[in-house]
Design an enzyme around this catalytic site. Structure first.
Site, PDB file in Angstrom:
ATOM      1  N   GLY A  50      -9.049  28.623 -30.046  1.00 43.03           N
ATOM      2  CA  GLY A  50      -9.097  27.301 -29.413  1.00 43.03           C
ATOM      3  C   GLY A  50      -9.785  26.299 -30.324  1.00 43.03           C
ATOM      4  CB  ALA A  51     -10.605  26.454 -33.874  1.00 40.60           C
TER       5      ALA A  51
ATOM      6  NE  ARG B  29      -6.190  20.560 -27.458  1.00 43.82           N
ATOM      7  CZ  ARG B  29      -6.268  20.584 -26.146  1.00 43.82           C
ATOM      8  NH1 ARG B  29      -7.076  19.758 -25.516  1.00 43.82           N
ATOM      9  NH2 ARG B  29      -5.544  21.435 -25.438  1.00 43.82           N
TER      10      ARG B  29
ATOM     11  CB  SER C   6      -4.949  25.983 -32.153  1.00 43.21           C
ATOM     12  OG  SER C   6      -5.376  25.123 -31.143  1.00 43.21           O
TER      13      SER C   6
ATOM     14  CG  ASP D 217      -0.161  32.534 -24.891  1.00 48.86           C
ATOM     15  OD1 ASP D 217      -1.374  32.398 -24.589  1.00 48.86           O
ATOM     16  OD2 ASP D 217       0.736  32.672 -24.041  1.00 48.86           O
TER      17      ASP D 217
ATOM     18  CE1 TYR E 110     -12.725  27.037 -17.551  1.00 44.92           C
ATOM     19  CE2 TYR E 110     -14.693  26.668 -16.224  1.00 44.92           C
ATOM     20  CZ  TYR E 110     -14.048  26.641 -17.450  1.00 44.92           C
ATOM     21  OH  TYR E 110     -14.723  26.221 -18.568  1.00 44.92           O
TER      22      TYR E 110
ATOM     23  CE  LYS F 269     -14.419  29.649 -19.437  1.00 46.02           C
ATOM     24  NZ  LYS F 269     -14.166  29.847 -20.880  1.00 46.02           N
TER      25      LYS F 269
ATOM     26  CB  ILE G 293     -19.194  19.978 -23.385  1.00 47.96           C
ATOM     27  CG1 ILE G 293     -20.216  21.114 -23.133  1.00 47.96           C
ATOM     28  CG2 ILE G 293     -19.199  19.539 -24.849  1.00 47.96           C
ATOM     29  CD1 ILE G 293     -21.667  20.783 -23.394  1.00 47.96           C
TER      30      ILE G 293
HETATM   31  P1  NAP Z   1     -10.125  21.718 -24.747  1.00 48.06           P
HETATM   32  O1  NAP Z   1     -10.598  20.467 -25.415  1.00 48.06           O
HETATM   33  O2  NAP Z   1      -9.178  21.635 -23.623  1.00 48.06           O
HETATM   34  O3  NAP Z   1      -9.552  22.698 -25.882  1.00 48.06           O
HETATM   35  C1  NAP Z   1      -9.090  23.970 -25.529  1.00 48.06           C
HETATM   36  C2  NAP Z   1      -8.674  24.725 -26.759  1.00 48.06           C
HETATM   37  O4  NAP Z   1      -8.206  26.020 -26.323  1.00 48.06           O
HETATM   38  C3  NAP Z   1      -7.545  24.071 -27.495  1.00 48.06           C
HETATM   39  O5  NAP Z   1      -7.734  24.224 -28.894  1.00 48.06           O
HETATM   40  C4  NAP Z   1      -6.323  24.870 -27.040  1.00 48.06           C
HETATM   41  O6  NAP Z   1      -5.292  24.958 -27.998  1.00 48.06           O
HETATM   42  C5  NAP Z   1      -6.912  26.243 -26.868  1.00 48.06           C
HETATM   43  N1  NAP Z   1      -6.093  27.061 -25.966  1.00 48.06           N
HETATM   44  C6  NAP Z   1      -5.826  26.835 -24.669  1.00 48.06           C
HETATM   45  N2  NAP Z   1      -5.005  27.793 -24.198  1.00 48.06           N
HETATM   46  C7  NAP Z   1      -4.748  28.628 -25.230  1.00 48.06           C
HETATM   47  C8  NAP Z   1      -3.960  29.790 -25.379  1.00 48.06           C
HETATM   48  N3  NAP Z   1      -3.262  30.311 -24.369  1.00 48.06           N
HETATM   49  N4  NAP Z   1      -3.929  30.394 -26.582  1.00 48.06           N
HETATM   50  C9  NAP Z   1      -4.606  29.889 -27.637  1.00 48.06           C
HETATM   51  N5  NAP Z   1      -5.380  28.783 -27.558  1.00 48.06           N
HETATM   52  C10 NAP Z   1      -5.436  28.153 -26.362  1.00 48.06           C
HETATM   53  O7  NAP Z   1     -11.370  22.550 -24.174  1.00 48.06           O
HETATM   54  P2  NAP Z   1     -12.923  22.504 -24.534  1.00 48.06           P
HETATM   55  O8  NAP Z   1     -13.585  21.613 -23.572  1.00 48.06           O
HETATM   56  O9  NAP Z   1     -13.131  22.340 -25.979  1.00 48.06           O
HETATM   57  O10 NAP Z   1     -13.329  23.996 -24.079  1.00 48.06           O
HETATM   58  C11 NAP Z   1     -13.476  25.070 -24.989  1.00 48.06           C
HETATM   59  C12 NAP Z   1     -14.050  26.252 -24.232  1.00 48.06           C
HETATM   60  O11 NAP Z   1     -15.299  25.879 -23.639  1.00 48.06           O
HETATM   61  C13 NAP Z   1     -13.176  26.744 -23.087  1.00 48.06           C
HETATM   62  O12 NAP Z   1     -13.228  28.147 -23.006  1.00 48.06           O
HETATM   63  C14 NAP Z   1     -13.823  26.128 -21.879  1.00 48.06           C
HETATM   64  O13 NAP Z   1     -13.576  26.870 -20.717  1.00 48.06           O
HETATM   65  C15 NAP Z   1     -15.277  26.173 -22.269  1.00 48.06           C
HETATM   66  N6  NAP Z   1     -16.103  25.212 -21.534  1.00 48.06           N
HETATM   67  C16 NAP Z   1     -15.901  23.868 -21.665  1.00 48.06           C
HETATM   68  C17 NAP Z   1     -16.716  22.997 -20.935  1.00 48.06           C
HETATM   69  C18 NAP Z   1     -16.584  21.510 -21.051  1.00 48.06           C
HETATM   70  O14 NAP Z   1     -17.295  20.809 -20.309  1.00 48.06           O
HETATM   71  N7  NAP Z   1     -15.759  20.967 -21.898  1.00 48.06           N
HETATM   72  C19 NAP Z   1     -17.685  23.505 -20.064  1.00 48.06           C
HETATM   73  C20 NAP Z   1     -17.836  24.864 -19.956  1.00 48.06           C
HETATM   74  C21 NAP Z   1     -17.046  25.713 -20.703  1.00 48.06           C
HETATM   75  P3  NAP Z   1      -4.287  23.707 -28.297  1.00 48.06           P
HETATM   76  O15 NAP Z   1      -5.149  22.587 -28.782  1.00 48.06           O
HETATM   77  O16 NAP Z   1      -3.412  24.223 -29.359  1.00 48.06           O
HETATM   78  O17 NAP Z   1      -3.642  23.417 -27.005  1.00 48.06           O
END
Ligand code: NAP
Length: 247
Positions: free
Chosen positions: A12-13, A15, A36, A63, A155, A159, A188
């Site tokens: 998920g790198a 973005r 990604s 995926d 979700y 987690k 975040i």
């Molecule tokens: P984001 O901006 O939505 O980015 C998600 C990333 O995961 C993207 O790079 C996406 O790939 C990748 N991804 C999604 N589904 C995938 C799949 N099936 N296979 C491979 N890659 C996949 O999310 P984020 O906010 O940075 O979150 C990153 C992590 O932190 C997640 O696990 C999320 O649950 C956790 N988290 C986030 C928050 C928050 O407030 N943001 C809070 C708690 C936990 P593409 O770009 O190619 O689509």
């Protein structure tokens, strides 16, 4: 250069938080497999790393929920880089809705990506890390997996499962020089939280002792600490990075 000669896989790198983690580890010398789902996103981040830190990154697309594809990809990454020292399971999605009305598709896709994805990548690297007798596995969980969150049954369950999985791996690999920890972010600022209305964001911020959302770099700093030699005696832990939301 804390991570000189080390190889990190960051899922998920493309973005958000994963991008910040990849950039942070690269800034301290790690070579990065930028993974990604969408190729153009991982290519963009790998290009950015290579422009800044000279040839340390390679882009991959998969995926995370596809077990067979992830095994093939991990084998490819280990061939390309000859080793793997750090695995950051960060790929994650949300499909929110009240639990009573949640579709089985929304339940299954979130569990398969957030929990299944981490299991799949773990299986892809575990043998190599055990053979090296060293490794760092860091799973990005969430405070939702500790506190629960209305509208996020799938979700939060994914987690909470990821936290339990982190502890099982910690116990199984502790004598093999491999640590396994979780980082649980609070709120975040990324695409994932951008979808919330300003009203909801303001309401959430009021619940946080620090009264604001965190930045992706706040999570990257915690990951870098756990991945470094400074974290060598820490395993099976959940480090919340949330401005004090959970305490
Ligand atoms: P984001 O901006 O939505 O980015 C998600 C990333 O995961 C993207 O790079 C996406 O790939 C990748 N991804 C999604 N589904 C995938 C799949 N099936 N296979 C491979 N890659 C996949 O999310 P984020 O906010 O940075 O979150 C990153 C992590 O932190 C997640 O696990 C999320 O649950 C956790 N988290 C986030 C928050 C928050 O407030 N943001 C809070 C708690 C936990 P593409 O770009 O190619 O689509």
């Amino acid at each position: 250069m804390k991570f000189a000669n080390q190889v990190a896989i960051v899922t998920g790198a493309g973005r958000g938080i994963g991008r910040a983690i990849a950039m942070r580890l690269a800034s301290e010398g790690a070579r990065i497999a930028v993974v990604s789902r969408t190729e153009k996103n991982s290519v963009q981040v790998a290009d950015e790393i290579n422009a800044k830190y000279a040839g340390l990154a390679k882009a991959y697309a998969v995926d995370a929920a596809d077990h067979a594809a992830v095994q093939t990809l991990c084998a490819q990454i280990i061939t390309d880089f000859t080793r793997v020292d750090i695995l950051v399971n960060n790929a994650g999605i949300t499909r929110d809705g009240l639990s009573m009305r949640m579709s089985p598709e929304d339940w299954n896709s979130v569990i398969a990506t957030n929990l299944g994805g981490a299991f799949n990548f773990y299986q892809g690297v575990a043998r190599a890390m055990m053979k090296q007798r060293s490794g760092r596995i860091i799973n990005i969980a969430s405070v939702a997996g500790i506190m629960g969150n209305a509208g996020q049954a799938n979700y939060a369950a994914s987690k909470a499962g990821l936290i339990a999985f982190t502890k099982v791996v910690a116990r199984e690999l502790a004598t093999r020089g491999v640590t396994s920890n979780a980082v649980a972010p609070g709120f975040i600022s990324t695409d994932m939280t951008d979808v919330l209305s300003q009203e909801i964001k303001d309401g959430v911020a009021k619940q946080i002792p620090m009264q604001k959302f965190g930045e992706p770099d706040d999570i990257a700093n915690a990951v870098a600490f756990l991945a470094s030699t400074e974290g060598k005696y820490i395993t099976g832990q959940v480090l919340t990075v949330d401005g004090g939301l959970v305490m």
